[in-house]
Design a protein around this motif. Sequence first.
Motif, PDB file in Angstrom:
ATOM      1  N   VAL A 186       0.740  -1.461  -0.605  1.00 37.25           N
ATOM      2  CA  VAL A 186      -0.335   0.186  -0.143  1.00 37.25           C
ATOM      3  C   VAL A 186       0.855   0.886   0.286  1.00 37.25           C
ATOM      4  N   GLU A 187       1.428   2.131  -0.528  1.00 33.82           N
ATOM      5  CA  GLU A 187       1.854   3.655  -1.528  1.00 33.82           C
ATOM      6  C   GLU A 187       0.694   4.190  -0.893  1.00 33.82           C
ATOM      7  N   GLU A 188       1.836   5.341  -0.961  1.00 33.76           N
ATOM      8  CA  GLU A 188       0.662   7.327  -0.566  1.00 33.76           C
ATOM      9  C   GLU A 188      -0.227   6.967   0.208  1.00 33.76           C
ATOM     10  N   GLY A 189      -0.490   5.949   1.222  1.00 30.69           N
ATOM     11  CA  GLY A 189      -1.486   5.628   1.197  1.00 30.69           C
ATOM     12  C   GLY A 189      -2.746   5.126   1.525  1.00 30.69           C
ATOM     13  N   ARG A 190      -3.289   5.270  -0.019  1.00 27.94           N
ATOM     14  CA  ARG A 190      -4.508   4.334   0.027  1.00 27.94           C
ATOM     15  C   ARG A 190      -4.114   3.966  -1.593  1.00 27.94           C
ATOM     16  N   PHE A 217       4.864  -8.025 -13.962  1.00 25.28           N
ATOM     17  CA  PHE A 217       3.399  -7.353 -13.679  1.00 25.28           C
ATOM     18  C   PHE A 217       3.737  -6.465 -12.776  1.00 25.28           C
ATOM     19  N   LEU A 218       2.825  -5.433 -13.043  1.00 27.87           N
ATOM     20  CA  LEU A 218       2.645  -4.603 -11.942  1.00 27.87           C
ATOM     21  C   LEU A 218       0.891  -4.230 -12.152  1.00 27.87           C
ATOM     22  N   ARG A 219       0.330  -4.271 -10.784  1.00 24.86           N
ATOM     23  CA  ARG A 219      -0.625  -3.169 -11.101  1.00 24.86           C
ATOM     24  C   ARG A 219      -1.136  -2.560  -9.732  1.00 24.86           C
ATOM     25  N   ARG A 220      -1.984  -1.463  -9.584  1.00 26.27           N
ATOM     26  CA  ARG A 220      -1.907  -0.401  -9.148  1.00 26.27           C
ATOM     27  C   ARG A 220      -4.021   0.086  -8.501  1.00 26.27           C
ATOM     28  N   PHE A 221      -3.891   0.161  -8.096  1.00 20.66           N
ATOM     29  CA  PHE A 221      -5.669   0.689  -7.894  1.00 20.66           C
ATOM     30  C   PHE A 221      -5.555   1.377  -6.351  1.00 20.66           C
ATOM     31  N   ARG A 222      -6.461   2.385  -6.768  1.00 17.93           N
ATOM     32  CA  ARG A 222      -6.954   4.133  -6.268  1.00 17.93           C
ATOM     33  C   ARG A 222      -7.050   3.016  -5.334  1.00 17.93           C
ATOM     34  N   LEU A 223      -7.134   3.004  -3.793  1.00 18.37           N
ATOM     35  CA  LEU A 223      -8.453   2.212  -2.584  1.00 18.37           C
ATOM     36  C   LEU A 223      -9.467   4.014  -2.819  1.00 18.37           C
ATOM     37  N   PRO A 224     -11.157   4.015  -1.969  1.00 16.09           N
ATOM     38  CA  PRO A 224     -11.818   4.402  -1.242  1.00 16.09           C
ATOM     39  C   PRO A 224     -11.428   4.788  -0.085  1.00 16.09           C
ATOM     40  N   GLU A 225     -11.692   5.988   0.112  1.00 10.00           N
ATOM     41  CA  GLU A 225     -11.647   6.841   1.520  1.00 10.00           C
ATOM     42  C   GLU A 225     -12.038   5.671   2.865  1.00 10.00           C
TER      43      GLU A 225
END
Length: 151
Positions: free
Chosen positions: A73-77, A106-114
């Motif tokens: 988990v990067e940059e908080g979310r 491989f690399l996948r990134r997802f912005r998690l909700p608040e």
Amino acid sequence: MSLVRRSNVFDPFSLDLWDPFDAFRSLSETRPNFVSDTSAFANTRIDWKETPEAHVFKADLPGVKKEEVKVEVEEGRVLQISGERSKESEEKNDKWHRVERSSGKFLRRFRLPENAKVDQVKANMENGVLTVTVPKEEVKKPEVKSIEISG
């Protein structure tokens, strides 16, 4: 999707469909690792579902050991799932007829909700399927106070 005609005479069997991945094929001459890295990146399929309790991510990673996968988990979310699928060793006498399985990073990134509890993320790898569970904060129902009307 555009169609390309090869001659002025219309022949329905001579039409080629435009291939958006053709650019990747031409890059293989100048950057041979680009195509394999890109296909490994694009072939990592991940499902994301939301339940009342959590956000659940599932990735099919057949042949990948849990030691070869990183969940961060990067940059908080920002949930990041990365790793590398090892390329099968080749013998000089081997004659390949078809290579469809991807290898490489491989690399996948997802912005998690608040409402994601990023400090309680759990990951599990079983039978080639990575499951990442991100618990959610309980939604507090707004307190409703009845006001008596006078008069």
